[in-house]
Write a protein that holds these residues in place. Structure first.
Motif, PDB file in Angstrom:
ATOM      1  N   ARG A   1      50.706 -56.635   6.409  1.00  0.00           N
ATOM      2  CA  ARG A   1      50.663 -55.245   6.196  1.00  0.00           C
ATOM      3  C   ARG A   1      48.544 -54.554   5.853  1.00  0.00           C
TER       4      ARG A   1
ATOM      5  N   VAL B   1      47.397 -51.560   5.392  1.00  0.00           N
ATOM      6  CA  VAL B   1      47.595 -50.042   5.216  1.00  0.00           C
ATOM      7  C   VAL B   1      46.238 -49.079   5.655  1.00  0.00           C
TER       8      VAL B   1
ATOM      9  N   ARG C   1      43.685 -45.128   5.386  1.00  0.00           N
ATOM     10  CA  ARG C   1      43.856 -43.917   5.261  1.00  0.00           C
ATOM     11  C   ARG C   1      42.057 -42.966   5.658  1.00  0.00           C
TER      12      ARG C   1
ATOM     13  N   THR D   1      48.024 -41.635   5.725  1.00  0.00           N
ATOM     14  CA  THR D   1      48.304 -43.208   5.648  1.00  0.00           C
ATOM     15  C   THR D   1      48.715 -43.735   7.274  1.00  0.00           C
TER      16      THR D   1
ATOM     17  N   GLY E   1      49.860 -47.504   8.526  1.00  0.00           N
ATOM     18  CA  GLY E   1      49.972 -48.942   8.065  1.00  0.00           C
ATOM     19  C   GLY E   1      52.074 -49.241   7.710  1.00  0.00           C
ATOM     20  N   LEU E   2      51.885 -48.490   7.037  1.00  0.00           N
ATOM     21  CA  LEU E   2      53.320 -48.790   6.048  1.00  0.00           C
ATOM     22  C   LEU E   2      54.037 -48.740   6.517  1.00  0.00           C
TER      23      LEU E   2
ATOM     24  N   SER F   1      50.515 -50.868  14.266  1.00  0.00           N
ATOM     25  CA  SER F   1      50.420 -49.741  13.878  1.00  0.00           C
ATOM     26  C   SER F   1      50.624 -48.611  14.202  1.00  0.00           C
TER      27      SER F   1
END
Length: 465
Positions: free
Chosen positions: A143, A145, A147, A151, A153-154, A391
């Motif tokens: 994972r 993530v 920003r 946001t 890649g969650l 992603s």
């Protein structure tokens, strides 16, 4: 004798050095054949993979595929290695590392902590001995993530780059594609235009149009005009509203110089873009694209296989904390990835390697019309990448980029993947879709027959641009 060797059925295969071993162990692709470094037979390839599996991971810290003194990417990789993060796997061979990666011990948290301790060559090596299912399983656990205004890649999310390219950079034509994509829930990763012209006037005009649209609509996303990094720096200095700075990058110093960039120039782009402070939830401001074969096409591969060099490009990317990185996997052509089978394997390798290195990986699931590939191959890769936790992907009207003349994924393809796998857009963007009525009450993405008010007010203004 020096080098590496492995015996199969009474025949001993010898590999002179690490770069030869890595090249011979790579699953078949046309670019390595073109470079004259691929295994001659499947048996030789298996022998190289077995020899590679027995190689200690520590070996990659003392034996560079491109000499330290000859290449700034090698220096970046080795000088930036985090020994403390590497410690948990430092005793492993490549084969043992693969076994650990697919085990339950390799959790998302463990993989995130490990990323700074891995070199691109380590992850490229382990990818060469992985099956397709291994590449998917491991990448799904990673994972990363990032920003800017939303946001990316969650877990359970899939973003898209809305790519409204136009062959003449016509503002109204670009705007029409933007509105079309937004109506299908596309554009949360970025609204990103490949300009037909890299001159500052054309780039600035497009930047202002996108900024006006995003600002007036209150859209929680970011824009990017994919000009050269030096053009982006120039328009930033002139006051243009730049959200993200873009650059194509590669895995060797010589290939990057062929793109007109150095690490210092990339750092200047990062600092210039961050100085504008345009992000609302984060400051990841760089966008990089890569592709297997770019070093070979620039005669800057140093005899290293194209997949290892691609992984090295991710080593460059992570230095600049990008919001987005994607492999344009089938764009360079059949000289490097011959057919759909090679493209599918390469896309999954790239995603796996980037994620293991802590890079926010997307993929332009694409091919050119002179390749032995078609949209069915792209459907397979798209579905596999979605399962692997990619992603973001591209969203282009009708899958056909009318400016760059290649085939990729459409707004409808993103809807398909979200529906089949139960994925949703970036949370901030999803809330905006709900507020505007684009997102249906049941959470599905279907074209809304009544455009949001911002579309009605923006289109007439575009006519005077």
């Amino acid at each position: 004798m020096p080098g590496f060797s492995h015996s199969i059925g009474g025949e001993t295969f010898r590999f002179a050095d690490l770069r030869t071993l890595m090249a011979r162990a790579t699953p078949l692709r046309s670019g390595d054949e073109l470079a004259g470094i691929a295994a001659a037979t499947d048996v030789e390839r298996v022998a190289a993979q077995l020899a590679l599996a027995d190689l200690p991971l520590k070996h990659f810290l003392t034996d560079a595929v491109i000499p330290y003194e000859a290449d700034d990417v090698t220096r970046l990789i080795l000088d930036g290695h985090d020994a403390a993060s590497f410690a948990p796997v430092s005793h492993m061979t490549v084969g043992a590392f693969r076994d650990w990666l697919v085990s339950d011990a390799a959790t998302s948290e463990a993989l995130s902590a490990l990323a700074p301790g891995l070199t691109p060559e380590m992850v490229a090596a382990v990818s060469k001995i992985c099956r397709i299912q291994d590449l998917i399983l491991v990448a799904r656990k990673c994972r990363v993530v990032t920003r800017f205004r939303n946001t990316i890649g969650l877990p359970g999310r899939l973003a898209t780059r809305l790519q409204p390219n136009h062959p003449t950079d016509d503002v109204k034509g670009v705007a029409a594609s933007v509105f079309d994509g937004l109506m299908y829930g596309s554009g949360d990763a970025v609204i990103g235009i490949n300009p037909a012209s890299d001159n500052t006037g054309a780039v600035t005009k497009l930047l202002h149009m996108l900024d006006e649209l995003i600002t007036e609509g209150g859209i929680p996303t970011q824009s990017c005009v994919l000009s050269h990094v030096t053009t982006s720096i120039e328009v930033i200095e002139a006051g243009a509203p730049v959200d993200l700075t873009f650059q194509s990058i590669a895995g060797t110093e010589a290939a990057n110089r062929s793109f007109g960039v150095t690490q210092d120039i990339l750092q200047q782009g990062l600092e210039a873009t961050r100085s504008l402070k345009r992000g609302t939830v984060g400051d990841n401001v760089m966008y990089f694209e890569t592709g297997q074969g770019s070093c070979l096409s620039a005669d800057a591969h140093h005899g290293v296989d194209q997949q290892t060099l691609e992984a090295r490009a991710y080593g460059v990317a992570r230095l600049y904390q990008p919001l987005l990185v994607n492999t344009v996997v089938g764009f360079i052509g059949p000289e490097y990835l011959y057919d759909g089978r090679q493209v599918i394997r390469a896309g999954l390798e790239d995603h796996f390697c980037g994620k293991l290195l802590g890079v926010p990986m997307g993929c332009d699931v694409c091919y050119t019309n002179h390749m032995e590939a078609d949209q069915n191959d792209m459907d397979q890769l798209l579905t596999l990448l979605g399962t692997a936790g990619v992603s973001y992907i591209m969203g282009i009207p009708g899958s056909d980029d009318v400016m760059l003349n290649y085939q990729t994924t459409s707004f409808h393809d993103a809807l398909y993947l979200r529906r089949v796998l139960g994925l949703r857009p970036a949370p901030e963007f999803e809330a905006w879709l709900d507020e505007t009525g684009i997102l249906a009450s049941d959470g599905s993405f279907t074209p809304n027959p009544t455009p949001p008010a911002l579309f009605k007010t923006s289109l007439p203004q575009m006519e005077h641009s």
